[in-house]
Design a protein around this motif. Structure first.
Motif, short mmCIF file in Angstrom:
data_model
loop_
_atom_site.label_atom_id
_atom_site.label_comp_id
_atom_site.label_asym_id
_atom_site.label_seq_id
_atom_site.Cartn_x
_atom_site.Cartn_y
_atom_site.Cartn_z
N ILE A 179 -80.35 71.88 -19.53
CA ILE A 179 -80.26 70.46 -19.89
C ILE A 179 -81.28 69.65 -19.10
N TYR A 180 -81.39 69.93 -17.82
CA TYR A 180 -82.35 69.20 -16.98
C TYR A 180 -83.79 69.43 -17.46
N LEU A 181 -84.11 70.68 -17.79
CA LEU A 181 -85.46 71.00 -18.23
C LEU A 181 -85.78 70.34 -19.57
N SER B 162 -90.77 69.36 -12.98
CA SER B 162 -91.40 70.66 -12.74
C SER B 162 -90.55 71.56 -11.85
N PHE B 163 -89.48 71.01 -11.26
CA PHE B 163 -88.43 71.87 -10.72
C PHE B 163 -87.63 72.36 -11.92
N ASP B 164 -88.12 73.40 -12.60
CA ASP B 164 -87.48 73.80 -13.85
C ASP B 164 -86.09 74.39 -13.63
N LYS B 165 -85.77 74.75 -12.40
CA LYS B 165 -84.41 75.18 -12.06
C LYS B 165 -83.97 74.36 -10.86
N ILE B 166 -82.97 73.51 -11.06
CA ILE B 166 -82.56 72.64 -9.96
C ILE B 166 -81.39 73.23 -9.16
N LEU B 167 -80.64 74.15 -9.74
CA LEU B 167 -79.55 74.78 -9.00
C LEU B 167 -80.05 76.08 -8.38
N VAL B 168 -80.76 75.94 -7.26
CA VAL B 168 -81.31 77.08 -6.52
C VAL B 168 -80.91 76.91 -5.07
N ALA B 169 -80.34 77.95 -4.48
CA ALA B 169 -79.88 77.86 -3.09
C ALA B 169 -81.06 77.95 -2.13
N TYR B 170 -80.99 77.17 -1.04
CA TYR B 170 -82.00 77.21 0.02
C TYR B 170 -81.33 77.67 1.32
N PRO B 171 -81.24 78.95 1.56
CA PRO B 171 -80.60 79.39 2.81
C PRO B 171 -81.46 79.07 4.03
#
Length: 464
Positions: A16-18, A236-245
Motif C-alpha cells: 500500500i505504501y509503495l 523510495s523506501f519501498d519497504k517500510i516495515l524493516v527491522a533495524y537491530p
C-alpha cells in the motif's frame, strides 16, 4: 509454504505504501505539464502539454516491453552492465505473493519523469515525430540501463551489490543521477544540436529574454512537483516495515518522516537563496526564479535524502542554488538555449547532489538504508563526516559514467534525427507556433477581450 499472518500484514502495508508513493510520483507528470506549459509562449502551449501526455503513454509501453527488463531483469541474460532484454513483466522480482506489480508501477513512474525533463530543454522548436522517437528510446533503454547499474542488486554500481564498487557502491537513493542527471544530459545534447530558438540571441550574441506566457501555471506546476516529491524521495523506501537491530531507530518507517523533512529543507533553502541571489543580479524579485531554485534543491537532495542530517540538507540547498545560478549565467555566455533551464537544473544540480552525498552521508543512516542495521556492518560514508574517500569516489564515478553513457546514446540519436531533417521545425513554423503548424490550433480560445495582444499577433500571422 504459506506466509504467516504477520508476513501477510507486513506485505500488505509495504505494498500500500509503495503504490501510494507511485501515485504521488505520477502526479509529478501533471506538475511537469503545468510548469512547462507556463514557461513557454502561448503559441506552443498545446504542443508542450501534448508531449507531457506522450511521455506517460509512450513510456508505459516502452518500459513494459523493454525498460523494466533492462533495469531489473533477473533472467539468464542478466549481468552487472545491463539487464535481460526479454519482455519485462515476466522478469518482475517474485515473492510468496506472486509478481510484485506495485514495484513495476513505482519504477515506471520514475522512468516517464526522465523524458519530461528532457522535453523542457528542446521546447518550442522540435518536431513532434522526433519527440516520439527519442521519448521511447530514452524511457525504454537509456534510462533503464542506468537504473540497472545503481538500483538493481546485480548492478555494478549498486550499494546493495554483493561486490561493492570501491567497497561502497554509489548512493543515489531516489535518483539525482539515475533520473535527473540522465534527463539533464539528454536535454543538453538535444538543445545543443537543435540550436537556440529564433530570436533568443541577437546578431552580436546578446541574449534577448523570451518570457513564458503564464506565471500562474509555473507556480502551480512547482507546487505539484513539490507534492509529488514526497513520493519520489520518502517513497523510495519501498519497504517500510524493516527491522533495524542494534541501531538508534527501529525501521524504515522511522526514516520516512526525516526524509520528507530533509527534502523540504533543501528545496526551501535553494529557493530563498535563488530569490536573493537573482535579486542581486537582475535587480528585482522574480517568482519564476524561486520556483526553479526550489526544484534545484529538490533535485540535489534526491541522492542523499535518506542518509544525511537535516542541517546538511540546508547546506545542499544553499550550494544547489549557486550551481543553478552559475550554470544559467554560463549558458547565456555560450548562447545555449534551454527554455526551462532543465539542463542546468536537473543536470547541474543532479551532479552536485551526488557529490554532496559523498561528502555528508552519515554512517548510521547509510547502514540503516542499505544494510537494514546488520550488527557489525562497516561501510564507507561521507568524506567530511570522517568516512574516507570510498563513497565519494563511487559518487564521482556515477556522475562520469552517466554523462558518458547518455552522451554516447542520446547524442548520436539527436544528431541522426537532425541529419534526417526530422528534429527541428522550420523557421516559419517556429514563428507561427507549433500549435498552429502541428496541432491544428491554439490551446486557448482567442478574443479581443481575453487575449488582445495575442489575438492581434494571431490575426497578423493568418493575414500573412
Amino acid at each position: 509454504m504459506a506466509a504467516s499472518w504477520e508476513e501477510s500484514v507486513e506485505y500488505s502495508i509495504n505494498t500500500i505504501y509503495l503504490l501510494f508513493s507511485a501515485y504521488l510520483v505520477f502526479v509529478m507528470q501533471l506538475g511537469f505539464a503545468m510548469l512547462c506549459a507556463g514557461s513557454v509562449r502561448a503559441k506552443n502551449a498545446m504542443n508542450i502539454m501534448l508531449t507531457n501526455v506522450v511521455d506517460a503513454v509512450v513510456g508505459s509501453l516502452s518500459f513494459y516491453l523493454f525498460g523494466f527488463a533492462f533495469a531489473f531483469g533477473e533472467g539468464a541474460r542478466s549481468n552487472p552492465f545491463i539487464g535481460t532484454s526479454f519482455f519485462a513483466l515476466k522478469d518482475i522480482p517474485s515473492s510468496s505473493y506472486g509478481y510484485d506489480y506495485s514495484f513495476f508501477l513505482f519504477q515506471w513512474a520514475f522512468a516517464i519523469a526522465v523524458a519530461g525533463i528532457t522535453s523542457g530543454s528542446i521546447a518550442e522548436r522540435t518536431q513532434f515525430s522526433a519527440y516520439l522517437i527519442f521519448s521511447c528510446f530514452l524511457s525504454g533503454f537509456v534510462y533503464p540501463v542506468v537504473a540497472h547499474w545503481v538500483w538493481s542488486e546485480s548492478g555494478w554500481l549498486s550499494p546493495n551489490s554483493s561486490n561493492l564498487f570501491l567497497g561502497s557502491g554509489a548512493i543515489d537513493f531516489a535518483g539525482s543521477g539515475v533520473v535527473h542527471l540522465v534527463g539533464g544530459v539528454a536535454g543538453l545534447w538535444g538543445s545543443f544540436i537543435e540550436g537556440p530558438r529564433v530570436g533568443r540571441f541577437d546578431a552580436f550574441g546578446k541574449p534577448i529574454p523570451i518570457r513564458g506566457h503564464n506565471a500562474t501555471l509555473v507556480v502551480l506546476g512547482t507546487f505539484l512537483l513539490w507534492f509529488g516529491w514526497f513520493g519520489f524521495n520518502p517513497g523510495s523506501f519501498d519497504k517500510i516495515l524493516v527491522a533495524y537491530p542494534d541501531t538508534t531507530d527501529q525501521g524504515n518507517w522511522t526514516s520516512v518522516g526525516r526524509t520528507a523533512v530533509i527534502t523540504t529543507l533543501a528545496g526551501s533553502t535553494a529557493g530563498i537563496v535563488t530569490l536573493f541571489g537573482r535579486r542581486l543580479i537582475v535587480g528585482h524579485w522574480d517568482a519564476l526564479d524561486v520556483c526553479n531554485g526550489v526544484l534545484g534543491g529538490f533535485v540535489a537532495i534526491t541522492s542523499g535524502c535518506a542518509v544525511v542530517e537535516p542541517w546538511a540538507a540546508v547546506v545542499c540547498g544553499f550550494f544547489a542554488a549557486w550551481v543553478l545560478i552559475g550554470l544559467n549565467i554560463l549558458a547565456l555566455k555560450l548562447q545555449f538555449d534551454d527554455p526551462l533551464e532543465a539542463t542546468q537544473l536537473h543536470g547541474g544540480c543532479g551532479a552536485w547532489g551526488l557529490i554532496f552525498t559523498g561528502l555528508f552521508a552519515k554512517e548510521e543512516f547509510v547502514i540503516q538504508a542499505y544494510n537494514s542495521g546488520t550488527v557489525g556492518t562497516v561501510r564507507p560514508y561521507g568524506l567530511l563526516m570522517g568516512g574516507g574517500w570510498g563513497l565519494l569516489g563511487a559518487q564521482v564515478t556515477e556522475v562520469l559514467v552517466i554523462a558518458g553513457w547518455v552522451s554516447l546514446t542520446m547524442g548520436p540519436l539527436f544528431y541522426a534525427l537532425h541529419s534526417l531533417e526530422i528534429l527541428r521545425i522550420s523557421i516559419d513554423e517556429e514563428v507561427a507556433g507549433l500549435d498552429v503548424s502541428s496541432h491544428g490550433g491554439h490551446a486557448y480560445v482567442h478574443s479581443d477581450e481575453n487575449h488582445p495582444r495575442f489575438y492581434a499577433e494571431y490575426v497578423s500571422l493568418q493575414d500573412n
